[in-house]
Scaffold this motif. Sequence first.
Motif, PDB file in Angstrom:
ATOM      1  N   GLY A 121       2.937  15.356  -0.314  1.00  0.00           N
ATOM      2  CA  GLY A 121       2.698  14.586  -1.533  1.00  0.00           C
ATOM      3  C   GLY A 121       1.867  13.347  -1.249  1.00  0.00           C
ATOM      4  N   GLU A 122       2.235  12.642  -0.203  1.00  0.00           N
ATOM      5  CA  GLU A 122       1.476  11.441   0.143  1.00  0.00           C
ATOM      6  C   GLU A 122       0.056  11.780   0.577  1.00  0.00           C
ATOM      7  OE1 GLU A 122       1.670   7.280   2.580  1.00  0.00           O
ATOM      8  OE2 GLU A 122       3.496   8.429   2.181  1.00  0.00           O
ATOM      9  N   MET A 123      -0.100  12.847   1.367  1.00  0.00           N
ATOM     10  CA  MET A 123      -1.436  13.242   1.817  1.00  0.00           C
ATOM     11  C   MET A 123      -2.327  13.615   0.638  1.00  0.00           C
ATOM     12  SD  MET A 123      -0.532  15.497   5.222  1.00  0.00           S
ATOM     13  CE  MET A 123      -2.272  15.862   5.557  1.00  0.00           C
ATOM     14  N   ILE A 124      -1.784  14.374  -0.310  1.00  0.00           N
ATOM     15  CA  ILE A 124      -2.570  14.791  -1.474  1.00  0.00           C
ATOM     16  C   ILE A 124      -2.966  13.591  -2.314  1.00  0.00           C
ATOM     17  CG2 ILE A 124      -2.479  16.077  -3.658  1.00  0.00           C
ATOM     18  CD1 ILE A 124      -0.623  18.081  -2.184  1.00  0.00           C
ATOM     19  N   ALA A 125      -1.998  12.712  -2.596  1.00  0.00           N
ATOM     20  CA  ALA A 125      -2.271  11.546  -3.442  1.00  0.00           C
ATOM     21  C   ALA A 125      -3.345  10.657  -2.823  1.00  0.00           C
ATOM     22  CB  ALA A 125      -0.992  10.759  -3.677  1.00  0.00           C
ATOM     23  N   ARG A 126      -3.258  10.419  -1.532  1.00  0.00           N
ATOM     24  CA  ARG A 126      -4.235   9.544  -0.882  1.00  0.00           C
ATOM     25  C   ARG A 126      -5.608  10.208  -0.819  1.00  0.00           C
ATOM     26  NH1 ARG A 126      -2.209   4.923   0.799  1.00  0.00           N
ATOM     27  NH2 ARG A 126       0.034   4.744   1.277  1.00  0.00           N
ATOM     28  N   LYS A 127      -5.643  11.507  -0.577  1.00  0.00           N
ATOM     29  CA  LYS A 127      -6.913  12.222  -0.530  1.00  0.00           C
ATOM     30  C   LYS A 127      -7.578  12.276  -1.907  1.00  0.00           C
ATOM     31  CE  LYS A 127      -9.920  14.898   1.698  1.00  0.00           C
ATOM     32  NZ  LYS A 127     -10.735  14.402   2.836  1.00  0.00           N
ATOM     33  N   MET A 128      -6.804  12.445  -2.955  1.00  0.00           N
ATOM     34  CA  MET A 128      -7.357  12.493  -4.307  1.00  0.00           C
ATOM     35  C   MET A 128      -7.864  11.130  -4.747  1.00  0.00           C
ATOM     36  SD  MET A 128      -4.707  15.005  -6.348  1.00  0.00           S
ATOM     37  CE  MET A 128      -5.485  14.646  -7.933  1.00  0.00           C
ATOM     38  N   ASN A 187       0.850  -1.193   0.000  1.00  0.00           N
ATOM     39  CA  ASN A 187       0.000   0.000   0.000  1.00  0.00           C
ATOM     40  C   ASN A 187       0.887   1.245   0.000  1.00  0.00           C
ATOM     41  OD1 ASN A 187      -1.956   1.933   0.270  1.00  0.00           O
ATOM     42  ND2 ASN A 187      -2.534   1.377   2.358  1.00  0.00           N
ATOM     43  N   THR A 188       1.164   1.783  -1.179  1.00  0.00           N
ATOM     44  CA  THR A 188       2.002   2.970  -1.293  1.00  0.00           C
ATOM     45  C   THR A 188       1.518   3.839  -2.440  1.00  0.00           C
ATOM     46  OG1 THR A 188       4.274   3.790  -1.552  1.00  0.00           O
ATOM     47  CG2 THR A 188       3.665   1.840  -2.839  1.00  0.00           C
ATOM     48  N   VAL A 189       1.796   5.139  -2.342  1.00  0.00           N
ATOM     49  CA  VAL A 189       1.496   6.056  -3.452  1.00  0.00           C
ATOM     50  C   VAL A 189       2.776   6.487  -4.160  1.00  0.00           C
ATOM     51  CG1 VAL A 189      -0.598   6.940  -2.358  1.00  0.00           C
ATOM     52  CG2 VAL A 189       1.594   8.115  -1.963  1.00  0.00           C
ATOM     53  N   TRP A 190       3.935   5.988  -3.689  1.00  0.00           N
ATOM     54  CA  TRP A 190       5.229   6.399  -4.247  1.00  0.00           C
ATOM     55  C   TRP A 190       5.620   5.479  -5.388  1.00  0.00           C
ATOM     56  CZ3 TRP A 190       6.873  11.030  -2.919  1.00  0.00           C
ATOM     57  CH2 TRP A 190       6.357  11.593  -1.742  1.00  0.00           C
ATOM     58  N   LYS A 236      -6.532   7.196  -6.354  1.00  0.00           N
ATOM     59  CA  LYS A 236      -6.003   6.706  -7.633  1.00  0.00           C
ATOM     60  C   LYS A 236      -4.973   7.675  -8.225  1.00  0.00           C
ATOM     61  CE  LYS A 236      -9.496   3.350  -8.602  1.00  0.00           C
ATOM     62  NZ  LYS A 236     -10.186   2.553  -9.593  1.00  0.00           N
ATOM     63  N   THR A 237      -4.075   8.110  -7.356  1.00  0.00           N
ATOM     64  CA  THR A 237      -3.025   9.063  -7.712  1.00  0.00           C
ATOM     65  C   THR A 237      -1.703   8.567  -7.145  1.00  0.00           C
ATOM     66  OG1 THR A 237      -4.585  10.917  -7.680  1.00  0.00           O
ATOM     67  CG2 THR A 237      -2.237  11.456  -7.450  1.00  0.00           C
ATOM     68  N   LEU A 238      -0.644   8.686  -7.938  1.00  0.00           N
ATOM     69  CA  LEU A 238       0.690   8.310  -7.496  1.00  0.00           C
ATOM     70  C   LEU A 238       1.598   9.540  -7.463  1.00  0.00           C
ATOM     71  CD1 LEU A 238       1.153   4.948  -9.458  1.00  0.00           C
ATOM     72  CD2 LEU A 238       0.549   5.249  -7.041  1.00  0.00           C
ATOM     73  N   VAL A 239       2.740   9.407  -6.790  1.00  0.00           N
ATOM     74  CA  VAL A 239       3.707  10.492  -6.715  1.00  0.00           C
ATOM     75  C   VAL A 239       5.011  10.038  -7.362  1.00  0.00           C
ATOM     76  CG1 VAL A 239       4.839  12.173  -5.227  1.00  0.00           C
ATOM     77  CG2 VAL A 239       2.672  11.141  -4.500  1.00  0.00           C
ATOM     78  N   ALA A 240       5.498  10.828  -8.296  1.00  0.00           N
ATOM     79  CA  ALA A 240       6.760  10.523  -8.969  1.00  0.00           C
ATOM     80  C   ALA A 240       7.923  10.728  -8.003  1.00  0.00           C
ATOM     81  CB  ALA A 240       6.931  11.428 -10.191  1.00  0.00           C
ATOM     82  N   PRO A 241       9.104  10.179  -8.308  1.00  0.00           N
ATOM     83  CA  PRO A 241      10.282  10.470  -7.474  1.00  0.00           C
ATOM     84  C   PRO A 241      10.464  11.978  -7.305  1.00  0.00           C
ATOM     85  CG  PRO A 241      10.785   8.713  -9.022  1.00  0.00           C
ATOM     86  CD  PRO A 241       9.410   9.221  -9.395  1.00  0.00           C
TER      87      PRO A 241
END
Length: 312
Positions: free
Chosen positions: A109-116, A59-62, A118-123
Amino acid sequence: MRTTVMAWLTMPLFAASAMAIATASASAQTTGATGGAGSAAQAARQAAANKPRTIEGINTVWLEELTQPEFRDMIKDGYTTVLIMTGGVENNDGNLSMNKHNINNKLLGEMIARKMGKTLVAPLVTLEPGNAGPNIQPGRAGPMLSQATYTALLYDMGNYLRSMGFTEIYYLGDSGGNARGMQTAADSLTKVYADSPNKVSFKHVAEYYNHTSVVQPYLQNELKIPEGIKIGASSGTSGLHEELGIDATMALADPQSIRFAQRVKAGQAEINGIKFESLTWLQDLGRKVAVLRVTTTINAITAYRATLPKPQ
């Protein structure tokens, strides 16, 4: 003259990127036409990449923390939005890590991705634009990249993420000097792919950089914290490039990044006339500030999405 030189430097970099796109396309067409051992190897590799996973994912958005099959399956599941978070390594005076912006980006970055969803964060893009100059300055903050290199880096990142299957690519910067490169990269990619049948959106979300426009008014006007800093300024009565809202989110992410224990020991646990009541107090404030920044950013993205053409 300097502006002209920078323009000359930037143009070849963008030209190289465009040439690379065309070369890759031509190469793919040639390979498909001629076949041979290269095509067989590519087919075998593609078949291997398409095999079902045999172990459970995490379970990661990274993006960099995923395996390729995990990422492949997430794209199929609609994870087609990605955030490019830009920070930097710079002088933040005596109390804060030079990594300040990157620490905030990791948290937000993680907070935004999880709140949105189906969003991931690039390096993370951990360096910002700046000029070395001819002089040696021992202890100088950095390193930094030239504006031309920085803009080309952001352009290439966005372009490659497009090739990975992302359809919404957002640039979010925690440092004011990053805005020009992010905006240029997003605008350039938008023009390049304007007529592409595969619709991709590239957007610089300026609202993410909201320390002075949103956080300072929130602390002073809503929470009634009388910090000695003028709204819109980057330093206050302490005379440092430091403010309460930034200290709070950094303390939430990593108390050592603001040297919390050392400042308490030295009797310097304060900023701009506001004493840190405790680490818990400061981290609670950090949560409020983080939620505010996340909400402001997502509201801006939601408003932008409303302007996009609806799928046919």
